[in-house]
Design a protein around this motif. Structure first.
Motif, PDB file in Angstrom:
ATOM      1  N   THR A   1      -9.207   7.249  12.813  1.00  0.00           N
ATOM      2  CA  THR A   1     -10.229   6.895  11.832  1.00  0.00           C
ATOM      3  C   THR A   1      -9.596   6.614  10.475  1.00  0.00           C
ATOM      4  O   THR A   1      -9.945   5.642   9.788  1.00  0.00           O
ATOM      5  N   ALA A   2      -8.633   7.457  10.084  1.00  0.00           N
ATOM      6  CA  ALA A   2      -7.929   7.254   8.818  1.00  0.00           C
ATOM      7  C   ALA A   2      -7.165   5.935   8.820  1.00  0.00           C
ATOM      8  O   ALA A   2      -7.175   5.192   7.825  1.00  0.00           O
ATOM      9  N   VAL A   3      -6.491   5.629   9.927  1.00  0.00           N
ATOM     10  CA  VAL A   3      -5.733   4.379  10.028  1.00  0.00           C
ATOM     11  C   VAL A   3      -6.665   3.184   9.899  1.00  0.00           C
ATOM     12  O   VAL A   3      -6.359   2.212   9.184  1.00  0.00           O
TER      13      VAL A   3
ATOM     14  N   ALA B   1       0.840  -1.190   0.000  1.00  0.00           N
ATOM     15  CA  ALA B   1       0.000   0.000   0.000  1.00  0.00           C
ATOM     16  C   ALA B   1       0.877   1.242   0.000  1.00  0.00           C
ATOM     17  O   ALA B   1       1.933   1.279   0.650  1.00  0.00           O
ATOM     18  N   PHE B   2       0.452   2.268  -0.693  1.00  0.00           N
ATOM     19  CA  PHE B   2       1.219   3.493  -0.886  1.00  0.00           C
ATOM     20  C   PHE B   2       1.216   4.375   0.363  1.00  0.00           C
ATOM     21  O   PHE B   2       0.382   4.238   1.253  1.00  0.00           O
ATOM     22  N   GLY B   3       2.148   5.315   0.399  1.00  0.00           N
ATOM     23  CA  GLY B   3       2.176   6.337   1.434  1.00  0.00           C
ATOM     24  C   GLY B   3       1.551   7.623   0.930  1.00  0.00           C
ATOM     25  O   GLY B   3       1.297   7.790  -0.259  1.00  0.00           O
ATOM     26  N   GLY B   4       1.329   8.552   1.864  1.00  0.00           N
ATOM     27  CA  GLY B   4       0.707   9.823   1.481  1.00  0.00           C
ATOM     28  C   GLY B   4      -0.064  10.471   2.604  1.00  0.00           C
ATOM     29  O   GLY B   4      -0.987  11.243   2.361  1.00  0.00           O
TER      30      GLY B   4
ATOM     31  N   GLY C   1       2.513   1.388   5.363  1.00  0.00           N
ATOM     32  CA  GLY C   1       3.149   0.546   6.371  1.00  0.00           C
ATOM     33  C   GLY C   1       2.407   0.581   7.683  1.00  0.00           C
ATOM     34  O   GLY C   1       2.288  -0.441   8.380  1.00  0.00           O
ATOM     35  N   ILE C   2       1.887   1.746   8.055  1.00  0.00           N
ATOM     36  CA  ILE C   2       1.082   1.867   9.274  1.00  0.00           C
ATOM     37  C   ILE C   2      -0.140   0.970   9.187  1.00  0.00           C
ATOM     38  O   ILE C   2      -0.485   0.269  10.149  1.00  0.00           O
ATOM     39  N   ALA C   3      -0.810   0.970   8.027  1.00  0.00           N
ATOM     40  CA  ALA C   3      -1.979   0.104   7.851  1.00  0.00           C
ATOM     41  C   ALA C   3      -1.613  -1.367   8.000  1.00  0.00           C
ATOM     42  O   ALA C   3      -2.319  -2.140   8.662  1.00  0.00           O
ATOM     43  N   ALA C   4      -0.501  -1.779   7.408  1.00  0.00           N
ATOM     44  CA  ALA C   4      -0.083  -3.190   7.488  1.00  0.00           C
ATOM     45  C   ALA C   4       0.259  -3.581   8.915  1.00  0.00           C
ATOM     46  O   ALA C   4      -0.073  -4.689   9.375  1.00  0.00           O
ATOM     47  N   LEU C   5       0.927  -2.695   9.641  1.00  0.00           N
ATOM     48  CA  LEU C   5       1.267  -2.974  11.041  1.00  0.00           C
ATOM     49  C   LEU C   5       0.011  -3.148  11.889  1.00  0.00           C
ATOM     50  O   LEU C   5      -0.066  -4.042  12.743  1.00  0.00           O
ATOM     51  N   HIS C   6      -0.981  -2.308  11.648  1.00  0.00           N
ATOM     52  CA  HIS C   6      -2.220  -2.412  12.430  1.00  0.00           C
ATOM     53  C   HIS C   6      -3.036  -3.634  12.014  1.00  0.00           C
ATOM     54  O   HIS C   6      -3.719  -4.236  12.849  1.00  0.00           O
ATOM     55  N   LEU C   7      -2.954  -4.014  10.745  1.00  0.00           N
ATOM     56  CA  LEU C   7      -3.598  -5.256  10.323  1.00  0.00           C
ATOM     57  C   LEU C   7      -3.041  -6.442  11.101  1.00  0.00           C
ATOM     58  O   LEU C   7      -3.781  -7.301  11.587  1.00  0.00           O
TER      59      LEU C   7
END
Length: 416
Positions: A133-135, A82-85, A175-181
């Motif tokens: 919420t975004a995360v 997943a991309f950053g931004g 990367g934040i999304a993957a870590l929280h997954l």
């Protein structure tokens, strides 16, 4: 968690040469010069109120990259990125994501680049609630993408993937999304600021599609991301590989305040994540970039050494996992196996050639690296001497006078 499978690798014919496997460098070197890209595969949808969207629903898409000409029928590992931004801009065609997907597809992986719902209000209202919420929106969408891959493996099998070897990761926000997954996997762990919203947005799994299928992954690829709380990491959790600049001014390198649009939330960057992984016994690898700022491999790819190092570091970590867990091909597609006596062995073992003469012998460790081995001929057999090789599983390939290969695994015992 990853299951250690008993079967190993067998070579399969490909064009005019042997189909690449771990034993011949697959997953560690370029074995496919080209790739096939399938763009715009819909994997889900979810609520996304925004101007110009009267239905308040966003469709979610992924691009899938596959090694061109890969006739390997074995289910292939997947890397989902997943991309950053900063959770308010970006897309699945981000140049760094495309670069990584392309490189790994040429090694033999199926690679996937996903879009996820963005949160543009974070720019003007960057408080802790909006940030989490975004995360969660990004994390729920990533879970739906993983479930899509599991669903395909269990139904249509269009992409010939191994659902036990799906790695999820991303750059910065991705990367934040993957870590929280991976590690925010209990409702009780959700931060208090969004805890009341959790039932309405679908709990841990979310409501972005492909419900009823698992969202389990085999590991995390964290490229300059962070986790809300390392207390969510426990023994037995998913392996993780990370890179991070030590002078990252956007996402903290260690445990510090994420000052994203004024959100001012304490998060835990890669350094803290890997300290916790070490203490919890979680398989991990971490590559700091001394003196580097945020995502140094993504500056328009203008500093190629950072991208090269990132690719090589992640490649080697994943290859270790993949090659420990690669299943054999179906018996009717396998080449002739070898017979060792004894197997396992401590000092030496006998290989029966069954009335064929030896033309070539090769031996590899589970990461596909060639190892030096001594052997001698004795009648219709070879005597294989372990020499100074350490104990472990190895792959032995023998070519006979007909140019036919015989392949099998052998175990060398530790010396007493």
């Amino acid at each position: 968690m990853i299951r250690i499978l008993a079967s190993l690798l067998i070579l399969f014919p490909f064009s005019l040469y042997a189909q690449p496997t771990c034993a011949t460098g697959r997953y560690q070197q370029v074995v496919f010069p080209n790739f096939t890209k399938i763009s715009g595969v819909k994997y889900g949808s979810n609520i996304q109120p925004k101007a110009g969207n009267p239905t308040n629903v966003d469709s979610l898409y992924m691009d899938i990259y596959m090694p061109a000409g890969d006739s390997l029928t074995e289910k292939r590992p997947v890397i989902l990125l997943a991309f950053g931004g900063s959770f308010f801009f970006g897309s699945r065609t981000s140049p760094d994501i495309v670069e990584l997907c392309t490189r790994f597809a040429k090694l033999g992986y199926v690679t996937v680049s996903i879009d996820y719902r963005l949160t543009p209000e974070i720019v003007l209202n960057g408080n802790e609630y909006v940030l989490y919420t975004a995360v969660m929106k990004a994390t729920h969408d990533m879970r739906a993408a993983v479930r899509f891959l599991h669903k395909d493996a269990m139904t249509d099998n269009l992409y010939r993937i191994n659902p036990d070897l799906i790695f999820a990761g991303g750059v910065s926000a991705g990367g934040i999304a993957a870590l929280h997954l991976a590690y925010l996997d209990q409702s009780s762990e959700f931060p208090a600021v969004i805890a009341n919203d959790i039932p309405g947005i679908g709990g841990v799994e979310g409501l972005s599609g492909n419900m009823g299928y698992p969202s389990t992954i085999a590991g995390v690829i964290n490229l300059c991301g962070a986790l809300g709380d390392t207390a969510w990491m426990h023994a037995g959790d998913e392996p993780i590989v990370s890179v991070h600049g030590t002078e990252d001014a956007t996402v903290p390198y260690g445990s510090s305040t994420l000052q994203l649009f004024g959100a001012n939330v304490i998060v835990h960057g890669s350094s803290s994540i890997h300290a916790k992984a070490d203490s919890a016994g979680i398989r991990n690898a971490f590559r700091p970039f001394p003196g580097a700022d945020h995502v140094p491999f993504s500056y328009g790819l203008s500093v190629p050494q950072y991208m090269d190092t990132t690719f090589w570091f992640v490649r080697d970590f994943l290859a270790g996992i993949v090659c420990e867990n690669t299943t054999a091909l179906e018996p009717e597609q396998s080449l002739q196996s070898l017979t060792f006596a004894p197997n396992p062995f401590t000092a030496s073992t006998r290989i029966s050639l069954e009335n064929h003469s030896l033309k070539n012998l090769e031996m590899f460790d589970l990461q596909g690296r060639s190892v030096k081995v001594s052997y001698s001929r004795e009648s219709q057999s070879l005597i294989l001497d372990r020499g100074i090789l350490p104990g472990g599983l190895y792959i032995v390939r023998v070519e006979d006078e007909r140019g036919k290969w015989m392949v099998d695994k052998v175990q060398i015992l530790n010396r007493e």
